[in-house]
Design an enzyme around this catalytic site. Structure first.
Site: not given
Ligand code: A2P
Length: 286
Positions: A18, A129
């Site tokens: 990010y 994930s």
């Protein structure tokens, strides 16, 4: 970050990908410095990006995040996707024709490297994930497994309730963290916009009206009541505040059932650009 901390948020979902771990770390350090917080009040989730899967690269990736965040440890560190890309610091490695460069995945080897980092105290918990059942089983059945994944972070909201994966994860003590709990945004470059916008759903809005809440608050409350961790995202201070105001009402069993019945079993986030990767997780039923 400041708004979120002031409202009461303590769990922050981040990633090296990010490109804002320096800012996240700075905001937290400032709140620690002014006495609002102690480091141990914060629960930060970081993620191992797909170009750092080889075991010898895992520690370096964690150290990169620690340095940016100015943290001594990360609370939860998860493998962002089961898809390994060409190792290195190029985030999206591609050939001259623009085709993604993949790397053979060895999820168990990557997992063992994470176990070592947990033992070294760099990360407190480890998880995964976007793993499907088969990929979770690969880890769970690994000979000599030291730590089970603490969480599997996957897309989850009333249009994609992940019933079977949830049941499987529950049976192994793996917590589901639901991303895109509000149905994410409508950016058709990476979101399946054939699915209608979740927050416009008439049932969610009818339930919301009853409690003088919004459809977003009902969507979040629904997940919390079924023990799914939610990580709503917003750039809007008023919505950040609103998304936290879900602890002063509860949905009835009947309403929980009505909302579960909205399930369409379709994802907004299909990651189709990587669907030719041998470990692409979303071809299996769950
Ligand atoms: P914005 O950032 O402009 O506030 P998800 O968490 O499912 O990925 O959803 C994120 C999207 O939902 C963002 O586009 C965000 O917009 C929007 N959003 C966040 N909270 C709310 C809310 N309470 N009501 C409506 N939209 C929201």
């Amino acid at each position: 970050m400041n708004v979120a901390i002031d409202v009461g948020y303590r769990h922050f979902d981040g990633a090296l990908l990010y490109s804002n771990e320096d800012q996240v770390g700075k905001a937290i350090q400032e709140k620690i410095a002014d006495g609002t917080l102690r480091r141990e009040d914060i629960y930060y989730c970081g993620k191992l990006w797909s170009t750092y899967h080889p075991p010898e690269m895992v520690r370096r990736a964690i150290e990169k995040s620690l340095k940016l965040l100015k943290f001594d440890y990360i609370d939860l560190y998860i493998i962002e996707m089961p898809l390994a890309f060409k190792p290195g610091d190029v985030i999206y490695p591609k050939d001259e024709d623009g085709k993604f460069l993949y790397h053979p995945s060895d999820l168990c080897a990557t997992w063992e490297a994470l176990e070592v980092c947990k033992d070294a105290g760099l990360v407190k918990s480890i998880g995964v994930s976007n793993f499907n059942r088969r990929q979770l089983e690969q880890i769970l059945n690994k000979p000599g497994l030291k730590y089970k994944p603490a969480v599997n972070q996957v897309e989850c909201h009333p249009y994609f309730i992940q019933l079977k994966l949830k049941e499987f994860c529950d049976s192994h003590g793996i917590v589901i963290v639901g991303y895109s709990p509000l149905g994410t945004c409508r950016d058709s470059t990476w979101v399946n916009t054939k699915i209608p916008a979740l927050l416009d759903d008439p049932v969610l809005n009818a339930v919301a009206a009853k409690y003088k809440k919004t459809s977003a608050q009902v969507a979040l409350r629904y997940q919390v009541q079924r023990n799914i961790v939610v990580i709503p995202k917003s750039f809007t201070p008023e919505r950040i505040k609103q998304n936290f105001e879900i602890f002063d009402f509860s949905l009835t069993d009947e309403e929980m059932k009505m909302i579960s019945a909205l399930n369409r079993n379709e994802r907004y986030v299909e990651l189709l650009m990587w669907s030719d990767h041998p470990e692409y997780p979303f071809n299996d039923e769950y």
